[in-house]
Design a protein around this motif. Structure first.
Motif, mmCIF file in Angstrom:
data_model
loop_
_atom_site.group_PDB
_atom_site.id
_atom_site.type_symbol
_atom_site.label_atom_id
_atom_site.label_comp_id
_atom_site.label_asym_id
_atom_site.label_seq_id
_atom_site.Cartn_x
_atom_site.Cartn_y
_atom_site.Cartn_z
ATOM 1 N N THR A 9 32.713 15.101 -10.455
ATOM 2 C CA THR A 9 34.542 15.564 -11.214
ATOM 3 C C THR A 9 35.441 15.253 -12.020
ATOM 4 N N LEU A 121 37.694 20.857 -2.646
ATOM 5 C CA LEU A 121 37.755 21.929 -3.706
ATOM 6 C C LEU A 121 37.209 23.324 -2.602
ATOM 7 N N SER A 191 40.097 21.085 -9.378
ATOM 8 C CA SER A 191 38.419 21.549 -10.078
ATOM 9 C C SER A 191 38.352 19.849 -9.467
#
Ligand code: FAD
Ligand code: SF4
Length: 628
Positions: A9, A121, A191
């Motif tokens: 990420t 998420l 995100s």
């Protein structure tokens, strides 16, 4: 660290800060033999997070790991988890308790955030946005010219700055808002890894502390929207008695209820404030309401500025639905519609003056170059911890009370263990209030959780015991309480701010009373035990045990946090006491105004964003009057 979601990420390329022995600490504190996470992965994550910390914090952490590693004579490397835990316990007895707590806190922050990263998420993406990001006229400092001219400069885009800028630009002034942080998009909140969101959204990556006894953890937001980006969305009007105190004891005419109420109404409407819907509140808030109801204590769902809230409990790391209606979604786009510009990634290093009048500001770009903006009106809205150092850097900090009078509205949290699942991180992060002791003692209880996993930082124990606590965290109901305090702290320094704060005896005693009151609520709601946070009596099971625990508690040993610093540049009528005059103008110079939490003369006794926004609007009104 191949299996950690962190690597997937967007943290690639971020440097790690080496913490010798951190993997050994992870193995000792969260032993993999009993189901703890991969120590290599968590160690690496902690070092990435440490890379974000300011130098004093990161070198302090390194000193702590080195000293404890040496003091344990290699026992942290033992294959036997009991030996590792015993080594840490021995160090705790020898006075290294605070250092071990600090290491444990970052390890638990990293491991908790990582454990729930996928869940966070996924939940961030289940629902569509409540609203898209707003249209803002933003220019990063790298693209901003070296000299520009405006009617007014507002420094800081948070609660106060945004509202002041909106009203000034509505009045036809050309306005630029200068913000040290950057813009954060809802897409990033949907995100990015939760630990990265935490590290990026807070000043000094959330490691700000008020030094004193006890030390107070003091997180502060940084970015377009200021602390409203990360706050819990709770909204209170200032109590009438508090407005009257500001007016009558400090001579702050702006706080006269008849004058401030229209601005408070405007804030209420602008922020679309309403009570938390019981259907999304979650078990944490519902349990608090039930406990208070059993005791017949005043209780209610909180009012919040979060239309469209889905109860995903992530307010503290940026709302992934843009439901929480921070100023980046209302006042700032309104200001931009009226012609205001937002300059980001620009830290104002100095306010320029000539002949006793403001002439503009000098700001620092991230690449180390400077830019200058000229304007006859400069509105300072950097927040209560940053405004005093800026004024000092600008040679405008001569007033003896500048930086003093800091109230924190100190907070304490406890939890109750239930036989049924509460899962406090499913629902609204801050959702319900118990106001029984608010008027009488200034104690305001709010059912408050943390983003998933991030609450494990406060769980007691190390090793197997700690893992056991973590595995049962879904059975906990978590409450927080704040107390209206005396302005006993200070912000010193000019280059950077250093915050000092010592809890006064009678404030400390009320914090202990708050633990008692929250314990009563939890037991009345059916908790089988209460984790008090009192080191001498960490667990109580009955009201009698609770009474005993709180009677003998020493407030100096409590883990205290605060979220509402105010008062460091107090506004009022006494030139000796108040650096800012009753209209919001800084004494001793023409054209410098202050419109943030620092002008509030004494603790607002409630969550302060609404008060700050209304007062900032009043100051803007005075600026318009003065310039017309
Ligand atoms: C975790 C958390 C939860 C909270 N929850 C609530 C809540 O539920 N309800 C509530 O009422 N309040 C809450 N608060 C408090 C509330 O958000 C703040 O009191 C409020 O935002 C303060 O407003 P401000 O304008 O003084 O400063 P801020 O909103 O902090 O804005 C100051 C801005 O100035 C910028 N800045 C600082 N120095 C400079 C410089 N030199 N140059 C350029 N820019 C600079 C900063 O980056 C920042 O963006 C919470 C706070 C925290 C930390
Ligand atoms: S709980 Fe907070 S983060 Fe989640 S949707 Fe509601 S306002 Fe946004």
């Amino acid at each position: 660290m191949p299996n950690s979601p962190l690597s997937q990420t967007h943290w690639d390329g971020y440097p790690e800060f080496s913490l010798p022995g951190i993997v050994e600490f992870c193995r000792a504190i969260l032993p993999p033999e009993f189901g703890g996470p991969d120590p290599e992965a968590i160690g690496s994550l902690v070092q990435k997070y440490a890379g974000f910390l300011p130098p004093p914090a990161r070198y302090g952490l390194r000193a702590a790991t080195c000293a404890i590693k040496l003091g344990t004579y290699g026992q942290l490397r033992s294959a036997d988890p009991d030996v590792r835990v015993k080594a840490l316990r021995r160090m705790q007895k020898f006075g290294a308790g605070q250092a071990i707590d600090a290491i444990k806190t970052v390890i638990l922050l990293a491991s908790g955030a990582d454990k729930y990263s996928d869940d966070i998420l996924t939940r961030s993406n289940i629902n569509p946005y409540a609203r898209p990001d707003s249209i803002l006229d933003i220019t990063p400092s790298s693209e901003w010219g070296s000299l520009s001219y405006y009617d007014a400069i507002v420094i800081g885009s948070g609660a106060g700055g945004a509202m002041a800028a909106r009203n000034l630009s509505r009045a036809g002034l050309s306005v630029v808002i200068v913000e040290e942080g950057r813009r954060h998009s809802v897409e990033e909140f949907r995100s990015n890894h939760p630990l990265r969101r935490w590290a990026e959204l807070y000043r000094d990556s959330g490691a700000t502390v008020a030094l004193g006894i006890p030390p107070v953890v003091l997180p502060i937001g940084r970015g377009v929207g200021g602390t409203t980006l990360v706050n819990s969305g709770t909204c209170y009007r200032p109590p009438t008695k508090v407005m009257l105190r500001w007016r009558d004891e400090s001579g702050l005419d702006l706080a006269n209820p008849d004058d401030l109420n229209p601005f408070l109404d405007d804030v209420w409407e602008t922020l679309k404030i309403g009570p938390v819907d019981l259907n999304i509140m979650g078990n944490n808030g519902l349990t608090a309401l039930r406990g208070a109801g059993e005791l017949k204590w005043a209780n209610a769902p909180l009012n919040r500025n979060a239309p469209g809230c889905g109860g995903c409990c992530q307010c503290a790391i940026g709302c992934p639905r843009n439901a929480k209606y921070g100023v980046h979604l209302n006042a700032l786009p309104d200001a931009c519609e009226n012609g205001a510009k937002i300059l980001t990634n620009a830290r104002v290093v100095r306010i320029a003056t000539e002949g006793g009048r403001a002439t503009g500001v000098i700001a620092l770009r991230e690449n180390g170059t400077h830019l200058e903006i000229r304007a006859p009106i400069v509105v300072v809205a950097c927040g209560a911890t940053e405004t005093p150092p800026l004024l000092r850097r600008s040679h405008l900090g001569h007033h003896p009370r500048l930086g003093k009078n800091l109230a924190l509205h100190p907070a304490i949290g406890i939890s109750g263990r239930f036989d049924e699942e509460i899962t406090p991180w499913k629902g609204v992060l801050q959702s319900a209030s118990v106001e029984e002791f608010h008027d009488s003692d200034g104690i305001l209880i709010e059912a408050t959780s943390t983003p998933p996993g991030m609450g494990s930082m406060v769980l007691p124990g190390i090793g197997k015991d700690l893992l056991n606590e973590i595995s049962q965290a879904n059975m906990l109901c978590t409450l927080g309480a704040m107390i209206g305090d005396d302005g006993n702290g200070s912000v010193i320094g000019s280059r950077n701010s250093i915050v000092t704060y010592n809890l006064k005896n009678h404030d400390g005693k009320r914090l202990v009373k708050a633990i008692w009151a929250m314990g009563k609520v939890l037991l009345a709601a059916g908790a089988s035990e209460v984790l008090t946070g009192i080191p001498s009596h960490p667990v109580v099971r009955t009201v009698e045990e609770l009474e005993n625990a709180t009677k003998s508690a020493n407030y100096k040993s409590l883990h205290v946090a605060a979220f509402h610093p105010t008062g460091t540049c107090a506004a009022g009528s006494d030139p000796q006491k108040h650096p800012v005059d009753p209209s919001g103008s800084l004494r001793g110079v023409i054209g410098v105004w202050v419109a943030d939490a620092s002008i509030i003369p004494s603790c607002p006794e409630v969550n302060p964003q609404v008060s700050i926004m209304a007062l900032a609007q009043s100051v803007a009104g005075k600026i318009i009057e003065a310039s017309s």
